[in-house]
Design a protein around this motif. Sequence first.
Motif, mmCIF file in Angstrom:
data_model
loop_
_atom_site.group_PDB
_atom_site.id
_atom_site.type_symbol
_atom_site.label_atom_id
_atom_site.label_comp_id
_atom_site.label_asym_id
_atom_site.label_seq_id
_atom_site.Cartn_x
_atom_site.Cartn_y
_atom_site.Cartn_z
ATOM 1 N N ILE A 125 -29.374 -12.585 95.815
ATOM 2 C CA ILE A 125 -28.495 -11.658 96.514
ATOM 3 C C ILE A 125 -27.116 -11.644 95.858
ATOM 4 O O ILE A 125 -26.507 -10.583 95.660
ATOM 5 N N ARG A 126 -26.610 -12.828 95.494
ATOM 6 C CA ARG A 126 -25.290 -12.903 94.851
ATOM 7 C C ARG A 126 -25.306 -12.208 93.491
ATOM 8 O O ARG A 126 -24.362 -11.495 93.132
ATOM 9 N N GLU A 127 -26.374 -12.382 92.719
ATOM 10 C CA GLU A 127 -26.471 -11.738 91.412
ATOM 11 C C GLU A 127 -26.562 -10.223 91.566
ATOM 12 O O GLU A 127 -25.921 -9.467 90.826
ATOM 13 N N ASP A 128 -27.345 -9.778 92.548
ATOM 14 C CA ASP A 128 -27.422 -8.342 92.830
ATOM 15 C C ASP A 128 -26.045 -7.799 93.186
ATOM 16 O O ASP A 128 -25.648 -6.709 92.750
ATOM 17 N N GLY A 129 -25.315 -8.560 94.000
ATOM 18 C CA GLY A 129 -23.994 -8.130 94.416
ATOM 19 C C GLY A 129 -23.045 -7.964 93.245
ATOM 20 O O GLY A 129 -22.247 -7.023 93.209
ATOM 21 N N ARG A 130 -23.135 -8.866 92.266
ATOM 22 C CA ARG A 130 -22.272 -8.761 91.087
ATOM 23 C C ARG A 130 -22.568 -7.483 90.305
ATOM 24 O O ARG A 130 -21.655 -6.819 89.801
ATOM 25 N N LYS A 131 -23.846 -7.133 90.192
ATOM 26 C CA LYS A 131 -24.212 -5.897 89.488
ATOM 27 C C LYS A 131 -23.661 -4.671 90.209
ATOM 28 O O LYS A 131 -23.154 -3.736 89.576
ATOM 29 N N ALA A 132 -23.763 -4.678 91.537
ATOM 30 C CA ALA A 132 -23.261 -3.542 92.308
ATOM 31 C C ALA A 132 -21.741 -3.435 92.205
ATOM 32 O O ALA A 132 -21.194 -2.336 92.076
ATOM 33 N N VAL A 133 -21.064 -4.575 92.239
ATOM 34 C CA VAL A 133 -19.608 -4.579 92.126
ATOM 35 C C VAL A 133 -19.175 -3.971 90.798
ATOM 36 O O VAL A 133 -18.247 -3.154 90.729
#
Length: 288
Positions: free
Chosen positions: A120-128
């Motif tokens: 989830i954290r890695e996905d969040g970084r991509k979205a950011v």
Amino acid sequence: MFNRQWIKALVGGIAIWASSNAIAIEIKGDLVQGNWVQVLAEPGSQLVFEQRKLNLDAEGRALIAFSRDAKPEKTLTLISPNGDKTEHRLTIAQRDYIVQRIDGLPAKHVTPDEATLAKIREDGRKAVEARKIELATPYFLGGFIWPAEGWITGIYGSQRILNGHPRRPHFGVDIAEATGTPIYAPADGEVTLAESMELSGNTLFIDHGYGLRSDFMHLEEILVKLGDQVKQGQQVATMGATGRATGPHLHWGMSWFDVRLDPALMFNLDRTLARGARIMNNQVVWED
């Protein structure tokens, strides 16, 4: 120092407050929580809004936007080409939001394990990173259509409580229909993210320029790839239930950089969008 002697003026049909020596601006759009507007001023000027500096384009245009919980008053600073600064006070209309409770979800969807949290954290970084993009083409000028047909099952701003645990507000509109239902580009744009993510499933960002983008989530299949330019009405995906979803639907979110917006405000609706309405032939059909 800024002149603090405020006067009221009508600019572009919208009442704003500005200092008595202010440089003229025009605002196109409604000053309301969850919406974005165009700001027009002298080409070559700069805007400062919410600690973000924006360069006006050759037409003297830039976008600004207001979050779900934007305060009633915001200040927009205009810096003219010769360096003069003026402040414009914006009055932001406030909205009421509903609370939505969803019980009976599997525990893993409410309290993820460590491995899932890492994803989830890695996905969040991509979205950011995708939300930092500022394309120079004003695709948004062509207007918007509804991206899919189906029933409205979720609306922007509602507070979700999952299995009794408060979560962040719902930042989008949910349209529910059968798996495989076509999903279309709501406006021209460029694909800036196409990923499989833990929470949002197959996820697609279509950037409409100047920091404005559509976020599509829970897709069954993505039919375009990173870097593709798409046209309004082009099929870009199919509806699904991937990621954390209780059934097939499209989550259509919009954002201006990292400010989450309400897609329903792209349309001149005669009433507030509500669950139970239906999208048919690019129109909202009300339950009553």
